[in-house]
Design a protein around this motif. Structure first.
Motif, PDB file in Angstrom:
ATOM      1  N   UNK A 158      12.498  26.571  71.142  1.00  0.00           N
ATOM      2  CA  UNK A 158      12.135  25.230  70.661  1.00  0.00           C
ATOM      3  C   UNK A 158      11.181  24.544  71.623  1.00  0.00           C
ATOM      4  N   UNK A 159      11.502  24.663  72.905  1.00  0.00           N
ATOM      5  CA  UNK A 159      10.632  24.035  73.906  1.00  0.00           C
ATOM      6  C   UNK A 159       9.228  24.616  73.807  1.00  0.00           C
ATOM      7  N   UNK A 160       9.167  25.925  73.659  1.00  0.00           N
ATOM      8  CA  UNK A 160       7.871  26.593  73.574  1.00  0.00           C
ATOM      9  C   UNK A 160       7.098  26.103  72.343  1.00  0.00           C
ATOM     10  N   UNK A 161       7.835  25.952  71.247  1.00  0.00           N
ATOM     11  CA  UNK A 161       7.212  25.477  70.006  1.00  0.00           C
ATOM     12  C   UNK A 161       6.658  24.067  70.178  1.00  0.00           C
ATOM     13  N   UNK A 162       7.472  23.238  70.806  1.00  0.00           N
ATOM     14  CA  UNK A 162       7.043  21.847  71.010  1.00  0.00           C
ATOM     15  C   UNK A 162       5.839  21.789  71.937  1.00  0.00           C
ATOM     16  N   UNK A 163       5.857  22.638  72.973  1.00  0.00           N
ATOM     17  CA  UNK A 163       4.716  22.665  73.890  1.00  0.00           C
ATOM     18  C   UNK A 163       3.454  23.094  73.153  1.00  0.00           C
ATOM     19  N   UNK A 164       3.645  24.044  72.257  1.00  0.00           N
ATOM     20  CA  UNK A 164       2.513  24.528  71.479  1.00  0.00           C
ATOM     21  C   UNK A 164       1.975  23.403  70.587  1.00  0.00           C
ATOM     22  N   UNK A 165       2.915  22.688  69.984  1.00  0.00           N
ATOM     23  CA  UNK A 165       2.511  21.605  69.088  1.00  0.00           C
ATOM     24  C   UNK A 165       1.804  20.492  69.863  1.00  0.00           C
ATOM     25  N   UNK A 166       2.260  20.265  71.085  1.00  0.00           N
ATOM     26  CA  UNK A 166       1.666  19.191  71.876  1.00  0.00           C
ATOM     27  C   UNK A 166       0.334  19.604  72.485  1.00  0.00           C
ATOM     28  N   UNK A 167       0.013  20.897  72.421  1.00  0.00           N
ATOM     29  CA  UNK A 167      -1.276  21.350  72.951  1.00  0.00           C
ATOM     30  C   UNK A 167      -1.218  21.749  74.403  1.00  0.00           C
TER      31      UNK A 167
END
Lengths: 120, 238
Positions: free
Chosen positions: B84-93
């Motif tokens: 999830x953290x990785x996904x959020x980081x990806x979404x945040x750029x």
């Protein structure tokens, strides 16, 4: 006396029920007119109690005061001077004076009656 | 005599009552009326509907996450959280991103080169407009001259130089890279930009924009600075 109160109630209910509105920019004039009318009314009551009531003076005073107050307010708006304050001040002071006189007369009448009753 | 007096009083009181009531009516007018016409209401409705669909899709993604948690929670909850953290980081750029997209190169216009005019930096106003034009499409990630644009990226003039994320971008020629999620989306963007009147605005500034054909694999850089979110607060009651 009850007839007069009936008149007041009739006027208020007619105004409320018909839902008449005036443009908001004229609300000022109407409020001054109401004040002038109240002033005349209390002046009339006082005069009546002092037994100096004159029909012509009362009725003409009523309409003349209203017109004068509204006219003064109108003039004030166009001159940029708040002349309606003069009308409010004059009427306000007179209203208080008249009511004070009415109260004194009623009080003295009431005490007189009481004394008469006690003496009897 | 007395009767006459009271009839006068009645009349005057009637007038006073009427005036008071009218004054009361006038002062107590309802504060504001709904004066929107049908188109404004329709727009409002469409805005609300859009919000509705956005919320629904958000609920969908959150449900997916929950499901994922349920699946892996017995094995390793840590891994699920990491994902999830990785996904959020990806979404945040905050991560490098590779996907179908296109390159846009901004160059001095040939006329300006031939006539020997000075090539100025691209102005922040024009760049913001261009970025907004690109951001009309969903799932867009882009970098300008190697500077990743995220939700909080400022594009502005600092001491006479156009900067992105606080770092100055070069004078043209420079390159923008866009990742558009899917190849069809990239193609749509390509067509949209090529038909867009915004390219004429670049021409006024002696610049020409070359939108290149969509490619399968475009890589854009990660946002490499600290995220400063001092003015953001968590929404309460969720």
């Amino acid at each position: 006396m009850w007839l007069s109160i009936l008149g007041l109630i009739l006027g208020v209910s007619l105004g409320l029920l018909t839902d008449i509105r005036i443009p908001p920019e004229y609300a000022n004039y109407l409020s001054i007119a109401v004040l002038a009318a109240l002033d005349t009314l209390f002046g009339g009551i006082r005069a009546h109690l002092q037994q100096v009531y004159d029909d012509k003076v009362f009725v003409s005073g009523f309409f003349f005061n209203i017109l004068l107050a509204a006219g003064l307010a109108f003039l004030g708006v166009h001159l940029g001077v708040d002349l309606y304050l003069a009308a409010i001040f004059a009427f306000g002071v007179r209203l208080f004076q008249n009511i004070a006189v009415i109260r004194r007369i009623l009080l003295s009448k009431w005490t007189e009656k009481k004394e008469i009753r006690e003496s009897v | 005599m007395k009767k006459k007096v009271f009839s006068r009083f009645t009349m005057i009181l009637f007038v006073i009552g009427l005036m008071t009531a009218i004054q009361f009516n006038t002062i107590n007018e309802p504060d504001s009326r709904d004066t929107r016409d049908i188109w404004e209401i329709r727009q409002e409705l469409s805005r609300e509907k859009q919000l509705h669909s956005e919320l629904l899709s958000e609920i969908g993604t959150l449900d997916d996450t929950l499901e994922k948690y349920d699946e892996v929670s017995s094995d390793s909850p840590e891994q699920a959280l990491q994902e999830t953290v990785e996904e959020l980081r990806k979404e945040a750029g905050l991560t490098e991103l590779t996907g179908p997209g296109l390159r846009i190169s901004i160059e001095p216009s040939p006329e300006a080169v031939v006539t020997g005019q000075n090539i100025e930096q691209i102005s922040p106003a024009l760049l913001i407009r261009f970025v907004n034009e690109i951001n009309r499409f969903n799932e867009i990630d882009l970098a300008i001259d190697g500077k990743r644009i995220i939700n909080t990226s400022p594009i502005r003039d600092i001491n006479g130089r156009t900067t992105v994320n606080g770092k100055p971008i070069g004078t043209p020629p420079l390159e923008m890279t866009v990742v558009a999620g899917t190849l069809s989306n990239a193609e749509k963007l390509y067509n949209h930009l090529n038909a867009s009147p915004i390219l004429d605005n670049f021409y006024i500034d002696n610049l020409s924009v070359d939108v290149k054909q969509p490619e399968e694999k475009i890589t854009i850089e990660a946002y490499d600075e600290e995220l400063e979110l001092e003015h953001l607060k968590a929404v309460e009651g969720e």
